[in-house]
Design a protein around this motif. Structure first.
Motif, mmCIF file in Angstrom:
data_model
loop_
_atom_site.group_PDB
_atom_site.id
_atom_site.type_symbol
_atom_site.label_atom_id
_atom_site.label_comp_id
_atom_site.label_asym_id
_atom_site.label_seq_id
_atom_site.Cartn_x
_atom_site.Cartn_y
_atom_site.Cartn_z
ATOM 1 N N ARG A 29 53.474 2.249 37.994
ATOM 2 C CA ARG A 29 54.444 2.347 39.096
ATOM 3 C C ARG A 29 55.882 2.476 38.589
ATOM 4 N NH1 ARG A 29 53.581 1.100 44.218
ATOM 5 N NH2 ARG A 29 55.686 0.259 44.313
ATOM 6 N N ARG A 38 48.986 0.764 44.432
ATOM 7 C CA ARG A 38 49.701 -0.304 45.164
ATOM 8 C C ARG A 38 49.487 -1.653 44.489
ATOM 9 N NH1 ARG A 38 52.122 3.788 47.703
ATOM 10 N NH2 ARG A 38 50.745 4.936 49.082
ATOM 11 N N PHE A 39 50.438 -2.544 44.715
ATOM 12 C CA PHE A 39 50.335 -3.898 44.164
ATOM 13 C C PHE A 39 50.179 -4.864 45.329
ATOM 14 C CE2 PHE A 39 52.141 -7.914 42.644
ATOM 15 C CZ PHE A 39 51.504 -8.054 41.431
ATOM 16 N N GLY A 40 49.072 -5.605 45.367
ATOM 17 C CA GLY A 40 48.839 -6.470 46.520
ATOM 18 C C GLY A 40 48.626 -7.933 46.185
ATOM 19 N N GLN A 99 45.400 2.550 59.122
ATOM 20 C CA GLN A 99 46.519 2.256 60.015
ATOM 21 C C GLN A 99 47.779 2.164 59.176
ATOM 22 O OE1 GLN A 99 45.578 -0.656 63.037
ATOM 23 N NE2 GLN A 99 43.529 0.194 63.144
ATOM 24 N N CYS A 100 47.986 1.032 58.506
ATOM 25 C CA CYS A 100 49.152 0.990 57.629
ATOM 26 C C CYS A 100 48.904 1.778 56.356
ATOM 27 C CB CYS A 100 49.541 -0.443 57.299
ATOM 28 S SG CYS A 100 48.518 -1.231 56.049
ATOM 29 N N GLY A 101 47.652 1.907 55.950
ATOM 30 C CA GLY A 101 47.315 2.730 54.796
ATOM 31 C C GLY A 101 47.545 2.083 53.450
ATOM 32 N N PHE A 102 47.948 0.825 53.444
ATOM 33 C CA PHE A 102 48.293 0.204 52.157
ATOM 34 C C PHE A 102 47.070 0.039 51.258
ATOM 35 C CE2 PHE A 102 49.974 -2.821 49.115
ATOM 36 C CZ PHE A 102 51.293 -2.405 48.985
ATOM 37 N N ARG A 136 43.397 -5.270 55.983
ATOM 38 C CA ARG A 136 43.751 -6.220 57.035
ATOM 39 C C ARG A 136 43.882 -5.545 58.392
ATOM 40 N NH1 ARG A 136 42.913 -11.210 58.650
ATOM 41 N NH2 ARG A 136 44.768 -12.484 59.020
ATOM 42 N N CYS A 137 44.029 -4.231 58.394
ATOM 43 C CA CYS A 137 44.217 -3.524 59.665
ATOM 44 C C CYS A 137 42.902 -3.303 60.405
ATOM 45 C CB CYS A 137 44.876 -2.176 59.426
ATOM 46 S SG CYS A 137 46.563 -2.301 58.797
ATOM 47 N N GLY B 40 52.522 0.370 60.843
ATOM 48 C CA GLY B 40 51.121 0.684 60.594
ATOM 49 C C GLY B 40 50.334 0.875 61.867
ATOM 50 N N PHE B 181 56.169 3.722 51.021
ATOM 51 C CA PHE B 181 56.392 2.324 51.374
ATOM 52 C C PHE B 181 57.712 1.827 50.787
ATOM 53 C CE2 PHE B 181 51.705 2.587 51.606
ATOM 54 C CZ PHE B 181 51.546 2.161 52.912
ATOM 55 N N HIS B 183 58.035 -0.595 49.029
ATOM 56 C CA HIS B 183 57.765 -1.007 47.648
ATOM 57 C C HIS B 183 58.043 0.120 46.647
ATOM 58 C CE1 HIS B 183 55.111 -2.936 50.599
ATOM 59 N NE2 HIS B 183 55.353 -4.037 49.925
ATOM 60 N N ILE B 305 48.173 -6.949 53.511
ATOM 61 C CA ILE B 305 47.662 -6.549 52.192
ATOM 62 C C ILE B 305 48.818 -6.216 51.245
ATOM 63 C CG2 ILE B 305 46.211 -4.872 50.956
ATOM 64 C CD1 ILE B 305 44.684 -6.858 52.696
ATOM 65 N N GLY B 306 49.926 -5.788 51.790
ATOM 66 C CA GLY B 306 51.114 -5.552 50.961
ATOM 67 C C GLY B 306 51.930 -6.823 50.884
ATOM 68 N N LEU B 307 52.762 -6.928 49.860
ATOM 69 C CA LEU B 307 53.615 -8.105 49.721
ATOM 70 C C LEU B 307 54.960 -7.833 50.367
ATOM 71 C CD1 LEU B 307 52.617 -8.711 46.033
ATOM 72 C CD2 LEU B 307 52.016 -10.161 47.984
ATOM 73 N N ALA B 355 53.454 -2.567 54.557
ATOM 74 C CA ALA B 355 52.055 -2.631 54.974
ATOM 75 C C ALA B 355 52.038 -3.247 56.373
ATOM 76 C CB ALA B 355 51.259 -3.460 53.985
ATOM 77 N N GLY B 356 50.886 -3.215 57.029
ATOM 78 C CA GLY B 356 50.768 -3.793 58.371
ATOM 79 C C GLY B 356 51.252 -5.234 58.357
ATOM 80 N N TYR B 358 51.377 -7.390 61.550
ATOM 81 C CA TYR B 358 50.625 -8.152 62.557
ATOM 82 C C TYR B 358 51.431 -9.272 63.191
ATOM 83 C CZ TYR B 358 47.799 -5.920 59.039
ATOM 84 O OH TYR B 358 47.360 -5.025 58.119
#
Ligand code: FES
Ligand code: FES
Lengths: 155, 704
Positions: A29, A38-40, A99-102, A136-137, B40, B181, B183, B305-307, B355-356, B358
């Protein structure tokens, strides 16, 4: 770190000047500008950062740079040429799977690895192959449909 | 009536200039600039459809511009499933007026009457064949005026873009792994920042040995302000390492501040509180039998899911630019101004997609972190990001709730008396609503800001009141909410707010009463519901799920749940089919929803599906663990969510109501899904689990 570490990323040889224990996800990245990975979580628990390492889907957050030395890394950007997206990428769009696509980059990588080894997976096999990936979506079912659709299309 | 007095639709009322919303660009595109943001949920696509519809241009010509306090209308927070109502209505009107203004120009130029003109993808064509276009006429001065409210938008019957499924505008970037994003933003000279959160709730930083962290390669600064502790480094991996090093060398003064998790319901009932009676209606109808039950839901995390991530850049000593994935750029700006003691006008807040979320997750908090850290960056921009541990543990959690319900049935089994009382913290700590900031770091500064108890948005939407009032026709009713004023664990808006637990309680209790009355659950609901749109979704879901022909087999069960979100939004009924073996597997959710006019049918279905899957996860798995000092989540494994192999099939039917007002869809399915699953578990096993989540341990305990 003198001389750096050399690896092949999306078909190109790259030499990286970074401490050898740097997680591969940061190298991709931040050093190589490949933001698609991506970093989660940073702990091999969400699947967002998966890349192909010599054809296997692995978490790039849990892969130190040294472990990728001399190997072939494929990120979501390298799955196909941008002007001709991978059948999995096309199928995700056709199914509007996300949805968010992450979560999608990591999922695409694992799904690509799955189709490499199993050209015609069952729905249960797709779900099992993606079980390490969190979404999560709640886009799971569309994603599964997209992978099954991609499997029926020519590579 | 003059233009200044005209009541305009949605957020056009407060942001009246057309140029705030839309701009015709000579290059053949239309820039649309809502203050609502993509989280999202696909809102930008739906708003683009509305703009394309009213302007008669192809969807591809619409350019949705990310919101910024430097230019966008102030549309408050993107929340509560209100964007289609508030922003969509404004864009519809603004674009209808824009079209009329450009047609008048075209008529003058072509020397024809306005009604001799038609628009095809931005080309303006006269009956006599002469033509011009929006693009040829493009002139910003034309839209530099207030809307009048005098132009009627298209009737639904004339819609060509609205009401058809449109692919999400943002999805290609996300599927191709393009930077999109927050990020992914890299500013020139950017540093990476990380914050070390207190070791536990209420902990005070006593000492920290900064030397080891400062000595690490790439470390630029260690930042300390009271108990706010953080680090700046050249590279991200260096910042992470330095934060870990600092954390290991910090000494905190800690004490027990959290309630006993094993007696949470007790604590909620006895903590200091404020009581509001939402509705009270006496009825003479005499109850022959009475029933009561208590339902609970635990603290629940947003668990994106994203930070959470933000960038901050001090461009002068008193001028700040922030990039954020907050749901409310103006609200965040207001709180940043309070916390940083700056006039709001000195801060620009720019939205970038995250990210989403919610609901209200740490997106706002990290923006203050970035701004505080950036003060030590010597004018360089700073990118701050939370760790996964903090993302789950310091999240402004969806509040735990206790819901007591009781009912009186007449001799025929009809409900004649109904009471519902609930207990929880408030459901909103969103920024920008008080004269104190609600951003996490503000509590930890050397000059700390007080911790404000979370509030409840007012009715009719409400927070913990949301959907506390049943839609059913019960003659006698009393509904009251007890808002807990102590806030040991920070709480705020999680998708659906109080509606989740309230609907779970109402719909589960309805089933318990149906059983007591010896009636079928679907029939029993219909017996108490006059609202025709409500009846229609219940009947549609039951029909589609094969309710009347369902067969009872060992360990398999069906259940139904229903609600009208906020009692003013989406109608939604869900039939769940579960299998109970060692654990509960939800096999299928069959959903019927009425969202009024549907802008993007596939987008709406996608949102409803996703909401239902998330609600299934809350219902079966999720509870935030904590001890007397801290939330005990270090990683995802401490907070499991539903996985691919566990997700049920979801089948959504949208009832078509083009003449009804369009309402948001993102939060309608959560409560009904939980109710349906709980009821299906009872159908399968004959036991009631009234405390969420419905885990194997709880089922075993309920079986006694
Ligand atoms: S970021 Fe690598 S698995 Fe989560
Ligand atoms: S689409 Fe948002 S996490 Fe999967």
């Amino acid at each position: 770190m003198a001389g750096g570490i050399t690896l092949t990323v999306n078909g190109k040889s790259r030499t990286v000047q970074a401490p050898q224990d740097t997680p591969l996800v940061h190298v991709l990245r931040n050093e190589l500008g490949l933001k698609g990975t991506r970093f989660g979580c940073g702990a091999n628990q969400c699947g967002a950062c998966h890349v192909l390492l010599d054809g296997h889907s692995v978490p790039a957050c849990d892969t130190p740079l040294w472990a990728a030395a001399g190997k072939h890394v494929v990120t979501v950007e390298g799955l196909a040429a941008p002007e001709r997206p991978h059948r999995l990428q096309r199928a995700l769009i056709e199914e509007q799977a996300g949805q968010c696509g992450f979560c999608l980059s990591g999922i695409l990588v694992s799904a690509a690895a799955l189709l490499e080894h199993n050209a015609a997976p069952t729905e249960a096999e797709v779900r099992a192959a993606l079980d390490r990936h969190l979404c999560r979506c709640g886009a799971h079912n569309r994603i599964v449909r997209a992978v099954l659709r991609a499997a029926t299309e020519a590579a | 009536m003059s233009a200044a007095e005209a009541k305009l639709p949605g957020n056009l009322q407060a942001n009246r200039r057309l140029s705030q919303w839309v701009r015709i660009e000579p290059a053949g595109t239309v820039a649309v600039t809502p203050g609502k943001v993509e989280i999202g949920q696909g809102i930008l696509t739906a708003l683009a459809q509305i703009a394309a519809e009213e302007l008669d241009v192809g969807l591809a010509r619409i350019r949705m511009v990310p919101a910024t306090t430097a230019a966008s209308p102030n549309e408050g927070v993107t929340s509560g499933s209100l964007s289609i109502q508030d922003s969509g209505a404004a864009i519809r009107q603004a674009c209808a007026e824009t079209r009329a203004i450009y047609l008048a120009e075209a008529a003058a130029e072509l020397g024809v009457a306005v009604d001799a003109l038609r628009v095809e993808d931005g080309e303006i064509i006269a009956a006599n064949g002469r033509r011009t276009s929006y693009w040829a006429l493009a002139d910003d001065a034309l839209l530099d005026r207030e809307a009048t409210g005098q132009v009627a938008p298209k009737p639904p019957a004339a819609h060509r873009t609205v009401g058809r499924s449109a692919p999400r505008l943002d999805l290609p970037d996300k599927v191709l792994g393009r930077p999109r994003f927050i990020h992914d933003i890299e500013l020139p000279g950017m540093l990476h920042g990380r914050v070390v959160r207190p070791a536990s709730r209420g902990a005070r930083l006593v000492t920290v040995d900064e030397a080891a962290a400062r000595a690490l390669p790439g470390v630029v600064a260690v930042v300390r302000d009271g108990s706010f502790l953080g680090v700046l480094a050249e590279h991200e991996a260096q910042a992470i390492k330095a934060a870990e090093t600092l954390a290991a060398r910090a000494r905190w003064d800690e004490r027990d501040t959290l309630p006993d998790r094993g007696a949470l319901a007790q604590w909620l009932r006895t903590a200091e509180r404020e009581t509001t009676v939402i509705e009270e209606r006496a009825s003479d109808a005499r109850a022959a039998r009475t029933f009561s039950a208590t339902y609970t839901r635990p603290y629940t995390a947003h668990a994106s899911i994203g930070l959470s991530c933000a960038l901050a850049h001090w461009t002068a000593r008193d001028a700040l630019t922030v990039w954020t994935h907050s749901q409310g750029i103006y609200n965040l700006r207001a709180d940043l101004a309070l916390a940083l003691k700056l006039p709001p006008a000195r801060i620009t807040v720019q939205h970038a997609e995250g990210a989403g979320c919610y609901g209200h997750n740490p997106a706002d908090d990290v923006a203050l972190d970035a701004a505080l850290l950036a003060r030590a960056a010597g004018g360089r921009p700073v990118r701050a990001q939370w760790s996964r541990e903090d993302e789950l543990a310091w999240d402004p959690l969806g509040p735990a709730m206790v819901v007591d319900v009781s009912a009186g049935l007449d001799a025929e089994g009809r409900i004649v008396q109904w009471t519902l009382e609930n207990y929880s913290n408030g459901h909103s700590s969103r920024p920008g609503r008080a004269d104190q900031p609600t951003l996490l770091a503000a509590w930890h500064l050397a000059e700390p800001f007080p911790v404000l108890p979370a509030i409840n948005p007012p009715m009719p939407a409400g927070g913990q009141q949301r959907n506390a009032v049943p839609l059913y026709d019960f003659p006698g009713r009393r509904i009251a909410c007890h808002r807990v004023l102590e806030m040991p664990l920070r709480t705020s808006a999680l998708r659906a707010l109080g509606a989740f637990a309230n609907v779970y309680a109402i719909e589960t209790f309805m089933d318990e009463l149906a059983a007591a009355a010896g009636k079928d659950p679907v029939e029993y609901r219909l017996l108490h519901l006059a609202d025709p749109r409500g009846r229609a979704v219940i009947e549609a879901a039951a029909r589609r799920a094969g309710w009347s022909g369902r067969r009872k087999t060992e360990g398999r069960g069906f259940g139904i749940g229903f609600a009208k979100y906020k009692n003013l939004g989406t109608y939604c009924a869900v039939v769940a089919e579960v299998e109970a073996e060692r654990e509960i597997r939800v096999r299928r959710l069959t959903i019927a929803a009425d969202v009024g006019l549907v802008v993007n049918p596939d987008g709406a279905a996608n949102q409803i599906e996703g909401g239902a899957v998330q609600a299934a996860s809350w219902t079966l798995k999720e509870a935030v663990p904590f001890d007397r000092r801290r939330v005990t989540i270090a990683a995802w494994e401490d907070y499991p969510i539903l996985r691919f192999s566990e997700v049920p099939a979801v089948d959504v039917e949208l009832l078509n109501r083009p003449e009804e007002r369009a309402v948001g869809v993102g939060e309608g399915a959560q409560g009904p899904t939980a109710g349906a699953i709980g009821n299906a578990v009872f159908d399968a096993l004959g036991v009631r689990v009234r405390d969420l989540p419905i885990t194997p341990e709880r089922i075993v305990a309920a079986m006694g």
